[in-house]
Scaffold this active site. Structure first.
Site, PDB file in Angstrom:
ATOM      1  N   LYS A 124       2.454   4.471   1.280  1.00  0.00           N
ATOM      2  CA  LYS A 124       2.652   5.036   2.623  1.00  0.00           C
ATOM      3  C   LYS A 124       2.564   6.458   2.659  1.00  0.00           C
ATOM      4  O   LYS A 124       3.329   7.102   2.108  1.00  0.00           O
ATOM      5  CB  LYS A 124       3.886   4.751   3.226  1.00  0.00           C
ATOM      6  CG  LYS A 124       4.212   5.097   4.812  1.00  0.00           C
ATOM      7  CD  LYS A 124       5.513   4.791   5.164  1.00  0.00           C
ATOM      8  CE  LYS A 124       5.440   5.099   6.806  1.00  0.00           C
ATOM      9  NZ  LYS A 124       5.077   6.325   7.300  1.00  0.00           N
ATOM     10  N   ARG A 151      -3.691   9.084  16.599  1.00  0.00           N
ATOM     11  CA  ARG A 151      -2.901   7.826  16.697  1.00  0.00           C
ATOM     12  C   ARG A 151      -2.555   7.716  18.290  1.00  0.00           C
ATOM     13  O   ARG A 151      -2.377   6.880  18.942  1.00  0.00           O
ATOM     14  CB  ARG A 151      -1.519   7.850  15.988  1.00  0.00           C
ATOM     15  CG  ARG A 151      -0.543   8.848  16.424  1.00  0.00           C
ATOM     16  CD  ARG A 151       0.779   8.773  15.623  1.00  0.00           C
ATOM     17  NE  ARG A 151       1.512   7.363  16.113  1.00  0.00           N
ATOM     18  CZ  ARG A 151       2.025   6.788  15.323  1.00  0.00           C
ATOM     19  NH1 ARG A 151       2.315   6.903  14.125  1.00  0.00           N
ATOM     20  NH2 ARG A 151       2.649   5.370  15.818  1.00  0.00           N
ATOM     21  N   ARG A 156      -2.394   9.884  11.153  1.00  0.00           N
ATOM     22  CA  ARG A 156      -3.104   8.493  11.466  1.00  0.00           C
ATOM     23  C   ARG A 156      -4.162   8.877  12.257  1.00  0.00           C
ATOM     24  O   ARG A 156      -4.302   9.720  13.077  1.00  0.00           O
ATOM     25  CB  ARG A 156      -2.335   7.735  12.337  1.00  0.00           C
ATOM     26  CG  ARG A 156      -2.746   6.120  12.668  1.00  0.00           C
ATOM     27  CD  ARG A 156      -2.478   5.325  11.537  1.00  0.00           C
ATOM     28  NE  ARG A 156      -2.805   3.772  11.753  1.00  0.00           N
ATOM     29  CZ  ARG A 156      -1.937   3.134  12.256  1.00  0.00           C
ATOM     30  NH1 ARG A 156      -0.634   3.465  12.477  1.00  0.00           N
ATOM     31  NH2 ARG A 156      -2.470   1.824  12.505  1.00  0.00           N
ATOM     32  N   GLU A 198       0.878  -1.204   0.035  1.00  0.00           N
ATOM     33  CA  GLU A 198      -0.141  -0.062   0.173  1.00  0.00           C
ATOM     34  C   GLU A 198       0.881   1.443  -0.182  1.00  0.00           C
ATOM     35  O   GLU A 198       2.010   1.265   0.494  1.00  0.00           O
ATOM     36  CB  GLU A 198      -0.933   0.042   1.231  1.00  0.00           C
ATOM     37  CG  GLU A 198      -1.426  -1.288   1.581  1.00  0.00           C
ATOM     38  CD  GLU A 198      -2.267  -1.104   2.905  1.00  0.00           C
ATOM     39  OE1 GLU A 198      -1.758  -0.281   3.637  1.00  0.00           O
ATOM     40  OE2 GLU A 198      -2.881  -2.301   3.196  1.00  0.00           O
ATOM     41  N   ARG A 202       4.426  -3.054  17.630  1.00  0.00           N
ATOM     42  CA  ARG A 202       5.516  -2.907  16.804  1.00  0.00           C
ATOM     43  C   ARG A 202       6.177  -4.066  16.317  1.00  0.00           C
ATOM     44  O   ARG A 202       7.131  -4.257  16.737  1.00  0.00           O
ATOM     45  CB  ARG A 202       6.333  -1.619  16.678  1.00  0.00           C
ATOM     46  CG  ARG A 202       7.135  -1.351  15.556  1.00  0.00           C
ATOM     47  CD  ARG A 202       8.376  -0.256  16.044  1.00  0.00           C
ATOM     48  NE  ARG A 202       7.599   0.923  16.456  1.00  0.00           N
ATOM     49  CZ  ARG A 202       7.255   2.137  15.758  1.00  0.00           C
ATOM     50  NH1 ARG A 202       7.004   2.043  14.613  1.00  0.00           N
ATOM     51  NH2 ARG A 202       6.777   3.177  16.562  1.00  0.00           N
ATOM     52  N   GLU A 232      -5.132   6.827   7.343  1.00  0.00           N
ATOM     53  CA  GLU A 232      -4.709   8.281   7.461  1.00  0.00           C
ATOM     54  C   GLU A 232      -5.509   9.386   6.760  1.00  0.00           C
ATOM     55  O   GLU A 232      -6.376   9.004   5.850  1.00  0.00           O
ATOM     56  CB  GLU A 232      -3.253   8.307   6.533  1.00  0.00           C
ATOM     57  CG  GLU A 232      -2.400   7.148   7.052  1.00  0.00           C
ATOM     58  CD  GLU A 232      -1.039   7.897   7.661  1.00  0.00           C
ATOM     59  OE1 GLU A 232      -0.916   8.832   7.547  1.00  0.00           O
ATOM     60  OE2 GLU A 232      -0.448   7.118   8.293  1.00  0.00           O
ATOM     61  N   PHE A 292      -7.198   1.994   5.472  1.00  0.00           N
ATOM     62  CA  PHE A 292      -6.403   0.731   5.122  1.00  0.00           C
ATOM     63  C   PHE A 292      -6.538  -0.418   5.822  1.00  0.00           C
ATOM     64  O   PHE A 292      -6.081  -1.708   5.659  1.00  0.00           O
ATOM     65  CB  PHE A 292      -4.765   0.951   5.039  1.00  0.00           C
ATOM     66  CG  PHE A 292      -4.288   1.568   6.311  1.00  0.00           C
ATOM     67  CD1 PHE A 292      -4.296   0.953   7.534  1.00  0.00           C
ATOM     68  CD2 PHE A 292      -3.946   2.960   6.284  1.00  0.00           C
ATOM     69  CE1 PHE A 292      -3.967   1.460   8.604  1.00  0.00           C
ATOM     70  CE2 PHE A 292      -3.161   3.520   7.444  1.00  0.00           C
ATOM     71  CZ  PHE A 292      -3.337   2.762   8.829  1.00  0.00           C
TER      72      PHE A 292
END
EC number: 6.5.1.1
Length: 504
Positions: A211, A231, A216, A209, A366, A260, A295
């Site tokens: 970026k 975010r 966010r 996708e 993460r 986003e 997304f």
């Protein structure tokens, strides 16, 4: 439980670099807390009271000058109650009432407790109890599985509530947490990839996708009720009416979308990041329109999708918001993925994301299931201090001291400096912001609370004894500040050292 017990544990945690020792100290304290003390104690140890920031500045507390109590008598519950009264104090004469309340609270505190409260109320409490360590401590204190605690925290977004559930209700109370419409989830995060080919080889079948150079957002809709969050889980619904109206037109009754948003110029290219972020701080909308690009779909019409594989979540996204989906390719060939990367860069975006199609949504973590591919090396670092400039920069704070996040929860570790990439406008802005966050200074340097995150572009890193992190940044320059990120979102020292040549 006495506040002194919390203060002693905080000091012990700050004094050790061992994650295991931090976890054991925190768990021992939480296990001793009464049921009605767990939330407040967890909040204190995490560096922020249950009431959040109370608008009490450094100068206000410095002016108190109240003699400390000789022995500790304050309880955790009493402090929490006093802070709640402070939070609700308003109306005529409230400023003086707040000062009187603070003076009374500090007058009942020992010297060590006064220091702790000062740092807690000003946001400067950095004893090392970061979220990951606290999650492990809660699990140890409650004897609940760490993964159960982590998932409850993901769904609640609040460590104190998670701790209370674990310690009072046990594993069954943790399992009761569900995705709740209107309550934001911690976002899933991505790790950097060495290259697009490496990412695809590691992930297998993947979605590739764009970026975007945007901000966010997480969008919740339940009927006509819509909420939009950043975010950091801050609600911005009132500032983004165009996103609210768009959400109400989607062909569904309830939905949670991750994505986003950004402002575009007349040619459809992204405007500077700061222009997008300016909308998030506005009290109401203005002419700069934001365009959403989603997304992920985490909930659709009563079905929670967090544990579903990405492929199923993308199918739900297509059913509900296909017209607003981020540009992407599903399981492309290497040539197709490379072409998409070229398209993203040509359109003015940062690069691409590669995401494993079989991965669940691991909020707040993460991991390697999502990987970001950008041609330039960038790091999100914390500003620790700045030096006064010379020449045309005289009167401005210019040379930045940059820190990486300690993965074990200690204070940020300095890894370099830079004064490059700063426009006159940015110099003026950061000078104002740094002085508002000043903690101390010497002849050339102003030290600040470690809370501002700046995105740094660099050629790489090299081993160096010059800085405490043992590395130095090569040809570093400022790209932009990241008001959408807090210090806990900065890159860790481990991530910085992973950029050393030969470390792969």
């Amino acid at each position: 439980m006495l506040l002194a017990d919390v203060v002693g544990t905080s000091a012990a945690v700050a004094a050790t670099g061992s994650r295991k020792a931090k976890t054991e100290a925190l768990a021992a304290l939480l296990a001793r807390a009464a049921p009605d003390e767990v939330e407040a104690a967890t909040a204190f140890l995490s560096g922020e009271p249950l009431q959040g920031r109370l608008g009490i500045g450094w100068a206000t507390l410095a002016e108190l000058r109240v003699p400390p109590a000789p022995t500790p008598t304050l309880t955790v519950g009493a402090v929490d109650k006093a802070l709640e009264i402070l939070r609700t104090a308003g109306g005529s004469g409230s400023a003086q009432r707040r000062r009187n309340l603070l003076a009374e609270l500090f007058g009942q505190s020992t010297a060590a407790e006064q220091d702790f409260l000062f740092r807690l109320l000003t946001g400067e409490l950095r004893q090392g109890a970061l979220e990951g360590v606290m999650v492990e401590a809660i699990a140890a204190a409650s004897e609940a599985p760490t993964e159960a605690v982590r998932r409850a925290f993901m769904l609640s977004g609040r460590l104190p509530a998670t701790a209370a559930a674990a310690l009072v209700g046990g594993e069954s109370a943790l399992a009761a947490f569900r995705l709740e419409l209107g309550r934001p989830l911690r976002p899933m995060l991505a790790s950097p990839a060495e290259s697009l080919d490496d990412a695809l080889a590691e992930l297998g079948p993947a979605s590739v996708e764009f970026k975007l150079d945007g901000a966010r957002i997480q969008l919740h809709r339940d009927g006509d009720e819509v909420h939009v969050y950043t975010r950091t889980l801050r609600e911005i619904t009132r500032s983004v009416p165009e996103l609210v109206e768009l959400a109400r037109t989607l062909p569904c009754r309830s939905i949670v979308l991750d994505g986003e948003t950004l402002a575009l110029d007349d040619d459809g290219r992204p405007r500077p990041f700061q222009e997008t972020m300016s909308r998030f701080g506005a009290a109401s909308a203005h002419e700069l329109l934001l365009h959403p690009y989603f997304f992920d779909c985490l909930h659709l019409d009563g079905a929670d999708l967090l544990d579903a594989p990405l492929l199923a979540r993308l199918d739900a996204l297509d059913r509900a918001a296909a017209a607003h989906r981020i540009p992407a390719a599903l399981a492309p060939s290497r040539e197709g993925a490379a072409a998409l990367l070229d398209q993203a860069l040509a359109a003015g975006h940062e690069g691409v994301m590669a995401k494993a199609l079989d991965s669940p949504y691991a909020a707040g973590r993460r991991g390697r299931a999502w990987q970001k591919v950008k041609p330039a090396h960038t790091l999100d670092l914390v500003v620790l201090a700045a030096e006064w400039g010379h020449g045309r920069r005289t009167g401005y704070l210019s040379n930045l001291h940059l820190g990486a996040r300690d993965p074990d929860g200690g204070p940020p570790v300095m890894v370099g400096k830079t004064f490059k990439g700063l426009t006159d406008e940015l110099l003026a802005w950061q000078t104002r912001e740094f002085l508002a966050r000043e903690t101390s200074r010497d002849r050339n340097t102003v030290y600040v609370r470690p809370e501002l995150v700046v995105e740094i572009e660099l050629d790489g890193v090299q081993v160096s004894p010059r800085y405490p992190g043992g590395v130095a940044l090569r040809f570093a320059r400022v790209l932009r500040y990241r008001p959408d990120k807090g210090a806990r979102d900065a890159n860790t020292l481990d991530e910085v050292t992973a950029m050393l040549p030969g470390s792969a």
